[in-house]
Design a protein around this motif. Structure first.
Motif, PDB file in Angstrom:
ATOM      1  N   MET A   1       1.094  -1.211  -0.174  1.00  0.00           N
ATOM      2  CA  MET A   1      -0.071   0.083   0.012  1.00  0.00           C
ATOM      3  C   MET A   1       1.058   1.449  -0.306  1.00  0.00           C
ATOM      4  SD  MET A   1      -2.745  -1.278   2.937  1.00  0.00           S
ATOM      5  CE  MET A   1      -3.377  -2.606   2.665  1.00  0.00           C
ATOM      6  N   GLU A   2       2.090   1.073  -0.263  1.00  0.00           N
ATOM      7  CA  GLU A   2       3.233   2.316   0.144  1.00  0.00           C
ATOM      8  C   GLU A   2       3.647   2.944   1.595  1.00  0.00           C
ATOM      9  OE1 GLU A   2       2.532   4.751  -3.344  1.00  0.00           O
ATOM     10  OE2 GLU A   2       2.576   3.237  -5.290  1.00  0.00           O
ATOM     11  N   HIS A   3       2.672   2.477   2.175  1.00  0.00           N
ATOM     12  CA  HIS A   3       3.087   3.246   3.668  1.00  0.00           C
ATOM     13  C   HIS A   3       4.143   2.473   4.632  1.00  0.00           C
ATOM     14  CE1 HIS A   3      -0.621   3.682   3.253  1.00  0.00           C
ATOM     15  NE2 HIS A   3      -1.089   2.993   3.111  1.00  0.00           N
ATOM     16  N   GLU A   4       5.263   3.325   4.939  1.00  0.00           N
ATOM     17  CA  GLU A   4       6.001   2.924   5.877  1.00  0.00           C
ATOM     18  C   GLU A   4       6.384   2.544   6.953  1.00  0.00           C
ATOM     19  OE1 GLU A   4       8.209   7.321   5.407  1.00  0.00           O
ATOM     20  OE2 GLU A   4      10.296   6.235   4.298  1.00  0.00           O
ATOM     21  N   ILE A   5       6.811   1.524   7.572  1.00  0.00           N
ATOM     22  CA  ILE A   5       7.011   0.461   8.091  1.00  0.00           C
ATOM     23  C   ILE A   5       7.898   0.911   9.919  1.00  0.00           C
ATOM     24  CG2 ILE A   5       6.618  -1.697   9.264  1.00  0.00           C
ATOM     25  CD1 ILE A   5       5.346  -2.151   6.566  1.00  0.00           C
ATOM     26  N   PHE A   6       7.297   0.824  11.103  1.00  0.00           N
ATOM     27  CA  PHE A   6       8.379   0.824  12.400  1.00  0.00           C
ATOM     28  C   PHE A   6       8.268  -0.393  13.220  1.00  0.00           C
ATOM     29  CE2 PHE A   6       8.570   2.549  16.795  1.00  0.00           C
ATOM     30  CZ  PHE A   6       9.546   2.065  16.971  1.00  0.00           C
ATOM     31  N   LEU A   7       8.298  -1.159  12.242  1.00  0.00           N
ATOM     32  CA  LEU A   7       8.838  -2.701  13.593  1.00  0.00           C
ATOM     33  C   LEU A   7       8.747  -2.763  15.137  1.00  0.00           C
ATOM     34  CD1 LEU A   7       7.027  -5.873  13.223  1.00  0.00           C
ATOM     35  CD2 LEU A   7       9.741  -6.213  12.359  1.00  0.00           C
ATOM     36  N   ASP A   8       8.010  -2.618  15.926  1.00  0.00           N
ATOM     37  CA  ASP A   8       8.153  -1.796  16.805  1.00  0.00           C
ATOM     38  C   ASP A   8       7.867  -3.652  17.802  1.00  0.00           C
ATOM     39  OD1 ASP A   8       8.417  -0.941  19.900  1.00  0.00           O
ATOM     40  OD2 ASP A   8       6.465  -0.586  19.798  1.00  0.00           O
ATOM     41  N   LEU A   9       9.152  -4.120  18.214  1.00  0.00           N
ATOM     42  CA  LEU A   9       9.427  -5.077  18.516  1.00  0.00           C
ATOM     43  C   LEU A   9      10.057  -5.172  20.114  1.00  0.00           C
ATOM     44  CD1 LEU A   9       8.487  -8.348  15.266  1.00  0.00           C
ATOM     45  CD2 LEU A   9       7.106  -7.453  17.586  1.00  0.00           C
ATOM     46  N   LYS A  10      10.731  -4.005  20.393  1.00  0.00           N
ATOM     47  CA  LYS A  10      11.147  -4.462  21.443  1.00  0.00           C
ATOM     48  C   LYS A  10      12.572  -5.438  21.833  1.00  0.00           C
ATOM     49  CE  LYS A  10       7.766  -0.848  23.539  1.00  0.00           C
ATOM     50  NZ  LYS A  10       7.139  -1.000  22.098  1.00  0.00           N
ATOM     51  N   LEU A  11      12.711  -5.827  21.082  1.00  0.00           N
ATOM     52  CA  LEU A  11      13.755  -6.988  21.443  1.00  0.00           C
ATOM     53  C   LEU A  11      14.775  -7.003  22.451  1.00  0.00           C
ATOM     54  CD1 LEU A  11      14.131  -8.351  17.732  1.00  0.00           C
ATOM     55  CD2 LEU A  11      12.571  -8.817  19.063  1.00  0.00           C
ATOM     56  N   HIS A  12      15.127  -7.810  23.449  1.00  0.00           N
ATOM     57  CA  HIS A  12      15.450  -8.035  24.267  1.00  0.00           C
ATOM     58  C   HIS A  12      15.869  -9.267  24.770  1.00  0.00           C
ATOM     59  CE1 HIS A  12      15.904  -6.301  29.208  1.00  0.00           C
ATOM     60  NE2 HIS A  12      16.438  -6.698  28.583  1.00  0.00           N
ATOM     61  N   ASP A  13      17.671  -9.716  24.424  1.00  0.00           N
ATOM     62  CA  ASP A  13      17.572 -11.368  24.948  1.00  0.00           C
ATOM     63  C   ASP A  13      19.157 -11.084  25.187  1.00  0.00           C
ATOM     64  OD1 ASP A  13      17.797 -14.240  25.686  1.00  0.00           O
ATOM     65  OD2 ASP A  13      16.105 -13.776  24.661  1.00  0.00           O
ATOM     66  N   ILE A  14      19.470 -12.640  25.531  1.00  0.00           N
ATOM     67  CA  ILE A  14      21.547 -12.276  24.866  1.00  0.00           C
ATOM     68  C   ILE A  14      21.369 -11.772  23.395  1.00  0.00           C
ATOM     69  CG2 ILE A  14      21.272 -14.375  26.523  1.00  0.00           C
ATOM     70  CD1 ILE A  14      21.897 -16.036  24.036  1.00  0.00           C
ATOM     71  N   PRO A  15      22.839 -11.046  23.412  1.00  0.00           N
ATOM     72  CA  PRO A  15      22.891 -10.792  22.008  1.00  0.00           C
ATOM     73  C   PRO A  15      23.231 -12.183  20.797  1.00  0.00           C
ATOM     74  CG  PRO A  15      24.760  -9.868  23.696  1.00  0.00           C
ATOM     75  CD  PRO A  15      24.048 -10.884  24.255  1.00  0.00           C
ATOM     76  N   ASN A  16      23.171 -12.981  20.775  1.00  0.00           N
ATOM     77  CA  ASN A  16      23.273 -14.056  20.091  1.00  0.00           C
ATOM     78  C   ASN A  16      21.857 -14.194  19.530  1.00  0.00           C
ATOM     79  OD1 ASN A  16      25.040 -15.779  17.911  1.00  0.00           O
ATOM     80  ND2 ASN A  16      23.788 -16.630  18.584  1.00  0.00           N
ATOM     81  N   THR A  17      20.896 -14.774  20.508  1.00  0.00           N
ATOM     82  CA  THR A  17      19.424 -13.973  19.933  1.00  0.00           C
ATOM     83  C   THR A  17      18.977 -12.888  18.778  1.00  0.00           C
ATOM     84  OG1 THR A  17      19.390 -16.360  22.157  1.00  0.00           O
ATOM     85  CG2 THR A  17      17.421 -14.983  21.269  1.00  0.00           C
ATOM     86  N   VAL A  18      19.758 -11.903  19.594  1.00  0.00           N
ATOM     87  CA  VAL A  18      18.732 -10.805  19.173  1.00  0.00           C
ATOM     88  C   VAL A  18      19.545 -10.460  17.809  1.00  0.00           C
ATOM     89  CG1 VAL A  18      18.774  -8.514  19.451  1.00  0.00           C
ATOM     90  CG2 VAL A  18      18.472  -9.616  21.666  1.00  0.00           C
ATOM     91  N   LYS A  19      20.472 -10.627  17.580  1.00  0.00           N
ATOM     92  CA  LYS A  19      21.285 -10.396  16.436  1.00  0.00           C
ATOM     93  C   LYS A  19      20.707 -11.004  15.293  1.00  0.00           C
ATOM     94  CE  LYS A  19      25.613 -11.304  14.337  1.00  0.00           C
ATOM     95  NZ  LYS A  19      27.051 -11.693  14.303  1.00  0.00           N
ATOM     96  N   GLN A  20      20.170 -12.724  15.820  1.00  0.00           N
ATOM     97  CA  GLN A  20      19.689 -13.590  14.553  1.00  0.00           C
ATOM     98  C   GLN A  20      18.017 -13.454  15.150  1.00  0.00           C
ATOM     99  OE1 GLN A  20      21.952 -15.716  13.334  1.00  0.00           O
ATOM    100  NE2 GLN A  20      23.393 -15.211  13.642  1.00  0.00           N
TER     101      GLN A  20
END
Length: 232
Positions: A51-70
Motif C-alpha cells: 500500500m506504499e506505507h512506511e513501517i516502524f516494526l516495534d518489537l522491542k527485542l531484549h535477549d542475549i546478544p546472539n539471539t537478538v542478532k539472529q
C-alpha cells in the motif's frame, strides 16, 4: 529531520488494518507492534508495504546478544524502515542487533527503547531500583545506544531536548505518548502534545489511540500533522 507522524496500528488483524487505512489518500508512516505482528506475521508487513506505507516494526527485542542478532537478521529480510531493541539489553546486545540487521542487507533505522512512556520516575526507582532521575536514566541509555552505533532512541518528548543537547540533532528521538490537549491520557504517564514535542526537539512522534479511536481518524491525523509542523 522531522517526518510525518507515525500512526500506531493497534489492531488485531489485517482486516482491521485495511479498514482503518482505506480512507487515507496518502502514504503514511505506521507502527506495527507486538499485538499485530505476533498474531499475523511477516505477510502483514508485505501487505502494508504494498500500500506504499512506511513501517516502524516495534518489537522491542531484549535477549542475549546472539539471539537478538539472529532475530534481527530475520527481521532484516523484511521491507521495514525502522525497528528497535531495548537499551536495557546493553551495548553488546545492541551492537549485535545492528550487526544482524545490516548483515541481512537492511538499511532500516535501529533505535533503542529507554524508559516506556507508561513508566513514571517513582515507578522506575521503586520497581527497577534505578535511583537516578528519569532524565539521567534515559540520557545514560541514549549514550550507550549511540556508542553501540544505533540511530537513536525511543523516549518521551519531555527528554528530547536533553538528548539533543548531549548527542546532537541527527540522533533520532522517537516519542510515543502524543496526544492533543483534548485527548484522554489512557495508560500513558509521560505524555505530550505534538507542539510540545516539536518545540522540545523530537524527530518523530508516535500517535495511536488519539487517531485510531477518533470518530474521524483522517481529520484527526491532519490536525496532528499540522500541529507537528510538517506537511510531508
Amino acid at each position: 529531520m522531522m517526518t510525518k507522524p507515525i500512526i500506531a496500528l493497534d489492531f488485531k488483524n489485517m482486516t482491521e488494518v485495511t479498514d482503518f487505512l482505506a480512507p487515507f489518500d496518502e502514504a503514511l508512516f505506521v507502527k506495527v507492534g507486538m499485538e499485530l505482528y505476533l498474531q499475523n506475521g511477516p505477510a502483514l508487513i508485505k501487505e502494508i508495504r504494498a500500500m506504499e506505507h512506511e513501517i516502524f516494526l516495534d518489537l522491542k527485542l531484549h535477549d542475549i546478544p546472539n539471539t537478538v542478532k539472529q532475530a534481527m537478521y530475520g527481521l532484516g529480510g523484511l521491507d521495514i524502515q525502522m525497528t528497535n531493541v531495548h537499551a536495557a539489553g546493553g551495548c553488546t546486545m545492541m551492537t549485535a542487533a545492528l550487526d544482524g540487521l545490516r548483515a541481512a542487507g537492511s538499511e532500516a533505522a535501529l533505535i533503542a527503547v529507554t524508559q516506556l512512556t507508561s513508566t513514571s520516575e517513582e515507578q522506575m526507582q521503586r520497581e527497577q531500583l534505578i535511583q537516578v532521575s528519569m532524565n539521567d536514566s534515559i540520557l545514560h541509555y541514549a549514550e550507550t545506544a549511540q556508542q553501540a552505533g544505533l540511530d537513536g532512541i525511543v523516549c518521551s518528548a519531555h527528554e528530547s531536548r536533553i538528548i539533543t543537547d548531549k548527542l546532537g540533532t541527527s540522533f533520532l528521538k522517537v516519542t510515543p505518548g502524543i496526544r492533543t490537549a483534548e485527548d484522554a491520557v489512557g495508560d500513558q504517564v509521560r505524555v505530550a502534545t505534538p507542539e510540545y514535542a516539536r518545540q522540545n526537539g523530537s524527530t518523530h512522534i508516535v500517535v495511536g489511540r488519539a487517531i485510531t479511536q477518533d470518530a474521524d481518524p483522517v481529520a484527526k491525523y491532519q490536525i496532528i500533522k499540522k500541529a507537528w509542523g510538517t506537511e510531508c
